[in-house]
Design an enzyme around this catalytic site. Structure first.
Site, PDB file in Angstrom:
ATOM      1  N   GLN A 215     -23.243  65.305  23.892  1.00  0.00           N
ATOM      2  CA  GLN A 215     -23.413  65.111  22.348  1.00  0.00           C
ATOM      3  C   GLN A 215     -23.318  63.538  22.383  1.00  0.00           C
ATOM      4  OE1 GLN A 215     -23.074  67.302  19.795  1.00  0.00           O
ATOM      5  NE2 GLN A 215     -23.724  65.495  18.276  1.00  0.00           N
TER       6      GLN A 215
ATOM      7  N   LYS B 187     -21.227  74.669  17.667  1.00  0.00           N
ATOM      8  CA  LYS B 187     -22.036  74.885  19.018  1.00  0.00           C
ATOM      9  C   LYS B 187     -21.236  76.100  19.701  1.00  0.00           C
ATOM     10  CE  LYS B 187     -25.183  71.282  18.969  1.00  0.00           C
ATOM     11  NZ  LYS B 187     -25.486  70.249  19.432  1.00  0.00           N
TER      12      LYS B 187
ATOM     13  N   ASP C 192     -30.957  71.598  25.697  1.00  0.00           N
ATOM     14  CA  ASP C 192     -31.643  70.797  24.578  1.00  0.00           C
ATOM     15  C   ASP C 192     -33.264  70.678  24.553  1.00  0.00           C
ATOM     16  OD1 ASP C 192     -29.825  70.455  22.411  1.00  0.00           O
ATOM     17  OD2 ASP C 192     -29.070  68.419  23.202  1.00  0.00           O
TER      18      ASP C 192
END
Ligand code: NAP
Length: 276
Positions: free
Chosen positions: A98, A54, A121
């Site tokens: 994460q 990412k 997200d």
């Protein structure tokens, strides 16, 4: 005639190139570049790879990276403090914690402390509420990627029968909400659905987000339907037989998968623009 393949890899590349050009224009207009902060707790190699990819993708499009890596023995409160600091930092447009985190750190609870305007997200309760109520906000990446694939292939959603198999918070529920917002008639199926095959046969647009390889039989696909297979790493749909009936179909891999990071980049830019 077998269905045309939806090339998610190529479309994701296009989206990434567009985000890159949009970031360049944003910076040329005198703004600070968007910033993506990732927080990784512990040393799980899979998570480290994921975070690394990412950050690399962000750097490629001109998004500034803030790559925070904390030891496996860090306390819950230390991670909470870092997230508060990132919430307050104007250079940070988007924040990703994460998961999973080590047991002493309640990752899901901490995720909910991320500022909804930085929730790239799109999975916190406020973001979900905004999505369901049709308010502006950050949408979850994989579901948004699915809508992007459909849009780029000019699939008409208004009035279409859409069937989503799977009701997870990550994919099934949000993609159903996005399809509904696009004026499709949406049916959501799950493990207790009776006559799954019959329901699938109604679908003009069939989205399989189950994680059971081959669950969706080829003859459950209506002639001329559009089939989106979210299954990973193995397809949820019997590909060869489904392809004989569908009009458009995503391959696995190379369909939905590459779209997730592309939409994360787009969300990070959108968060920066909304904050300006
Ligand atoms: P999940 O949280 O495990 O949810 C699976 C859903 O499928 C549940 O709603 C479950 O129903 C339903 N289901 C399970 N067995 C079923 C059956 N026999 N008939 C009908 N429905 C059934 O999975 P997820 O996170 O949504 O992920 C789904 C798939 O997408 C996985 O293969 C995952 O790896 C993949 N995925 C890919 C990407 C990507 O490519 N970027 C991103 C996310 C996920 P109940 O609710 O009744 O249990």
């Amino acid at each position: 005639m077998p269905a045309q393949l939806i090339d998610g890899k190529a479309i994701a590349q296009q989206v990434r190139a567009e985000v890159r050009a949009d970031v360049e224009a944003w910076v040329a207009a005198g703004h600070e570049p968007p910033g993506l902060a990732t927080v990784l707790v512990g040393d799980d190699p899979g998570s480290a790879l994921y975070v690394g990819s990412k950050q690399r993708a962000s750097a490629e499009v001109g998004i500034r990276g803030f790559d925070h890596r904390l030891g496996a023995d860090v306390s819950h409160d230390e991670v909470a403090a870092l997230l508060q600091q990132l919430n307050a930092d104007p250079a940070v447009s988007g924040i990703l914690l994460q998961l999973p985190t080590p047991p002493q750190v309640d990752g899901p609870a901490l995720t909910e402390t991320i500022d909804p305007d930085k929730d790239v997200d799109g999975l916190t309760p406020i973001s979900v509420g905004r999505l369901v109520k049709g308010r502006p906000g950050l949408r979850p990446c994989t579901p948004q990627g699915i809508l992007e694939l459909l849009r780029r292939h000019d699939v008409v959603l208004e009035g279409a029968e859409a069937v989503v198999v799977g009701r997870s918070d990550l994919v099934g529920k949000p993609v159903s909400a996005l399809l509904l917002a696009a004026n499709a008639t949406v049916t959501v199926c799950h493990s207790r659905t009776r006559d799954l095959g019959e329901v699938c046969r109604r679908a003009d647009v069939l989205v399989a987000a189950v994680g059971v390889p081959g669950l969706i039989a080829g003859d459950w696909v209506k002639e001329g339907a559009v089939v989106i297979d979210v299954g990973s790493p193995a397809p949820d749909v019997e590909f060869e037989s489904a392809r004989e009936r569908a009009r458009l179909i995503t391959p696995v891999p190379g369909g939905v998968g590459p779209m997730t990071v592309a939409m994360l980049l787009r969300n990070t830019l959108a968060a920066a623009q909304a904050a300006a």
